[in-house]
Design an enzyme around this catalytic site. Structure first.
Site, PDB file in Angstrom:
ATOM      1  N   ASP A 205       0.940  -1.255  -0.229  1.00 33.26           N
ATOM      2  CA  ASP A 205       0.008  -0.138   0.140  1.00 33.26           C
ATOM      3  C   ASP A 205       0.959   1.342  -0.053  1.00 33.26           C
ATOM      4  OD1 ASP A 205       1.092   0.200   2.462  1.00 33.26           O
ATOM      5  OD2 ASP A 205      -0.820   0.274   3.618  1.00 33.26           O
ATOM      6  N   ASP A 207       1.504   4.693   2.585  1.00 29.73           N
ATOM      7  CA  ASP A 207       1.167   5.313   3.579  1.00 29.73           C
ATOM      8  C   ASP A 207       1.376   6.806   3.880  1.00 29.73           C
ATOM      9  OD1 ASP A 207       0.610   2.671   5.228  1.00 29.73           O
ATOM     10  OD2 ASP A 207       2.571   2.361   4.416  1.00 29.73           O
ATOM     11  N   ASP A 295      -3.157   4.303   2.991  1.00 33.56           N
ATOM     12  CA  ASP A 295      -3.645   4.739   4.530  1.00 33.56           C
ATOM     13  C   ASP A 295      -3.150   6.230   4.570  1.00 33.56           C
ATOM     14  OD1 ASP A 295      -4.259   2.308   4.766  1.00 33.56           O
ATOM     15  OD2 ASP A 295      -2.500   1.682   5.567  1.00 33.56           O
TER      16      ASP A 295
HETATM   17  P1  ATP Z   1       4.532  -2.409   3.248  1.00 33.43           P
HETATM   18  O1  ATP Z   1       5.251  -2.080   1.761  1.00 33.43           O
HETATM   19  O2  ATP Z   1       3.983  -3.829   3.093  1.00 33.43           O
HETATM   20  O3  ATP Z   1       3.137  -1.418   2.821  1.00 33.43           O
HETATM   21  P2  ATP Z   1       4.775  -1.256   5.497  1.00 33.43           P
HETATM   22  O4  ATP Z   1       6.000  -1.337   6.401  1.00 33.43           O
HETATM   23  O5  ATP Z   1       4.570   0.012   5.002  1.00 33.43           O
HETATM   24  O6  ATP Z   1       5.168  -2.542   4.556  1.00 33.43           O
HETATM   25  P3  ATP Z   1       2.250  -1.162   6.708  1.00 33.43           P
HETATM   26  O7  ATP Z   1       1.368  -2.219   7.075  1.00 33.43           O
HETATM   27  O8  ATP Z   1       1.795  -0.305   5.622  1.00 33.43           O
HETATM   28  O9  ATP Z   1       3.499  -1.781   6.388  1.00 33.43           O
HETATM   29  O10 ATP Z   1       2.434  -0.360   7.982  1.00 33.43           O
HETATM   30  C1  ATP Z   1       3.147   0.767   7.946  1.00 33.43           C
HETATM   31  C2  ATP Z   1       3.687   1.213   9.225  1.00 33.43           C
HETATM   32  O11 ATP Z   1       2.070   1.540   9.937  1.00 33.43           O
HETATM   33  C3  ATP Z   1       4.081   0.096  10.352  1.00 33.43           C
HETATM   34  O12 ATP Z   1       4.932   0.644  11.153  1.00 33.43           O
HETATM   35  C4  ATP Z   1       2.570  -0.447  11.285  1.00 33.43           C
HETATM   36  O13 ATP Z   1       2.990  -0.552  12.447  1.00 33.43           O
HETATM   37  C5  ATP Z   1       1.766   1.011  11.274  1.00 33.43           C
HETATM   38  N1  ATP Z   1       0.478   0.896  11.421  1.00 33.43           N
HETATM   39  C6  ATP Z   1      -0.358   0.193  10.166  1.00 33.43           C
HETATM   40  N2  ATP Z   1      -1.712   0.219  10.647  1.00 33.43           N
HETATM   41  C7  ATP Z   1      -1.789   1.116  11.525  1.00 33.43           C
HETATM   42  C8  ATP Z   1      -2.807   1.327  12.542  1.00 33.43           C
HETATM   43  N3  ATP Z   1      -4.163   1.182  12.096  1.00 33.43           N
HETATM   44  N4  ATP Z   1      -2.769   2.145  13.414  1.00 33.43           N
HETATM   45  C9  ATP Z   1      -1.516   2.401  13.802  1.00 33.43           C
HETATM   46  N5  ATP Z   1      -0.329   2.202  13.053  1.00 33.43           N
HETATM   47  C10 ATP Z   1      -0.334   1.434  12.077  1.00 33.43           C
HETATM   48 MN    MN Z   2       2.807   0.301   3.746  1.00 37.74          MN
HETATM   49 MN    MN Z   3      -0.474   0.857   5.604  1.00 40.85          MN
END
Ligand code: ATP
Ligand code: MN
Ligand code: MN
Length: 371
Positions: A205, A207, A295
């Site tokens: 995703d 963020d 997100d």
């Molecule tokens: P990817 O490339 O798979 O997206 P990522 O490290 O960006 O890897 P994410 O699941 O997008 O993974 O999460 C990014 C960060 O946001 C992580 O550190 C996670 O702990 C935090 N996070 C995800 N969802 C929430 C939430 N609902 N509330 C607070 N923090 C969150």
């Molecule tokens: Mn992510």
């Molecule tokens: Mn995310």
């Protein structure tokens, strides 16, 4: 890149927040195996074992050298009996029979398939599995199953959102959202976070953290952006969670992965024309757009640094930052703030560097947080 640990090497910390871990993983052959075992433990609700293997994987990811023998690992923390046995198998046979067995296991494969749908967690996946379902069509033709909005959209856009998002696509989405934000208020601040901030080439995703120096306006800014994207016809799905953040109820004693800021989980429509290198499509696919998971979290400006640190990840890096704060410093860290239990005071921070300094930790750059 070395094949053996350099002799006078400094000790590796048991805390991920005291290690520098880039996206280059010299021990993927082991960490991929650990991840399979961790996933199996997770779906069987064996949390301690799951965490143990994730910690072992995290330590190996931080090594600037590839492990070639078990002897070379005797100084490393977090490598338990199970992890070592698996490594031993891989070193000897090139693969782990235990892992191979799980990979061919019907329950593992089905859980993996079901949880790959946006909105489907291990509990729902397990429920479907126990009803005898093994494929998407099994689930979708079972009329006694009610899918919520998120799951319906997860299935609807499955092809697109199960395909990795490229850095170029993330940049393109950033400019789309940035335009919307600045059309609403010129002092909006939008920051790319998550895996892309850690230097990853691909993500599941994209963020973002959104804020404004106008204290108290951050939540309405987020709502206005959503309205605007909807009007533009590029919002395919939106799950909005309003802020439940209340400074007077802090600090929260228990570890919480979720924070209480206003946020939304989106599926956005990204036009090919906005992406410099074109869409990250499957070969031969010439669609003019794709769906992407996004997100967006919107903390007040004075909590921005804490939210940024929390949302930048990795999950293991954050987990160990909190554990280090609690165990080594008697402090509570979460996505909102840092609290010193001894002095009974909150420690303010405007940058991530401030937070590391409060914790007495060397600063670790985002691209070194791939623990
Ligand atoms: P990817 O490339 O798979 O997206 P990522 O490290 O960006 O890897 P994410 O699941 O997008 O993974 O999460 C990014 C960060 O946001 C992580 O550190 C996670 O702990 C935090 N996070 C995800 N969802 C929430 C939430 N609902 N509330 C607070 N923090 C969150
Ligand atoms: Mn992510
Ligand atoms: Mn995310």
């Amino acid at each position: 890149r070395e094949d053996f640990p350099p002799t006078a090497e400094a000790a590796v910390s048991q805390y991920a927040c005291q290690r520098r871990t880039t996206t280059e993983n010299n021990n993927k052959i082991f960490t991929d195996a650990f991840e399979v075992l961790a996933e199996r433990y997770q779906s069987n609700e064996m949390e301690r074992r799951c965490l143990g293997l994730r910690r072992a994987a995290s330590v190996l990811k931080s090594l600037p050298w590839a492990v070639r023998s078990l002897e070379s690992t005797h100084n490393l923390p977090c490598l338990g009996e199970h992890a070592k046995a698996v490594m031993d198998e891989i070193l000897e046979h090139g693969l782990s029979f235990e892992v191979e067995k799980i990979l061919s296991d019907e329950r593992y494969q089905t859980m993996k398939l079901f949880t790959s749908v946006f909105g489907v967690g291990p509990k729902t996946a397990d429920k479907w599995y126990r009803r005898g379902h093994r494929s998407f069509s099994d689930v979708l033709t079972d009329r006694s199953i009610h899918l919520n909005q998120m799951q319906q959209n997860g299935f609807l856009h499955y092809g697109d959102i199960s395909r990795a998002v490229s850095k170029a696509e993330a940049r393109a989405l950033m400019s789309v959202i940035d335009e919307a934000a600045h059309a609403i208020t010129p002092n909006a601040i939008l920051t790319l976070t998550g895996g892309f901030r850690r230097g990853k080439e691909f993500g599941h995703d994209v963020d973002f953290i959104l804020t404004t120096p106008e204290q108290g306006k951050e939540e309405s800014l987020l709502q206005n952006i959503i309205k605007r994207l909807k009007k533009q016809g590029i919002l395919l799905y939106c799950e909005y969670q309003s802020s439940t953040f209340d400074m007077s109820k802090l600090p929260i004693q228990k570890f919480k992965a979720m924070d209480q800021f206003a946020k939304c989980f989106l599926i956005m429509r990204l036009e090919s024309s906005r992406v410099e290198e074109g869409l990250h499509n499957v070969e031969g696919d010439s669609k003019s757009w794709r769906a992407v998971r996004v997100d967006l979290v919107s903390p007040p400006m004075d909590h921005y640094a804490f939210a940024l640190l929390g949302w930048s990840g990795s999950t293991m890096f954050d987990r160990d930052l909190r554990r280090f704060a609690r165990v080594e410093r008697r402090m509570i860290l979460d996505n909102h703030c840092l609290y010193n239990k001894t002095k009974k005071e909150f420690l303010a921070a405007t940058t991530e560097k401030d937070i590391f300094a409060h914790l007495g930790l060397e600063y670790i750059e985002p691209w070194q947080r791939n623990a």
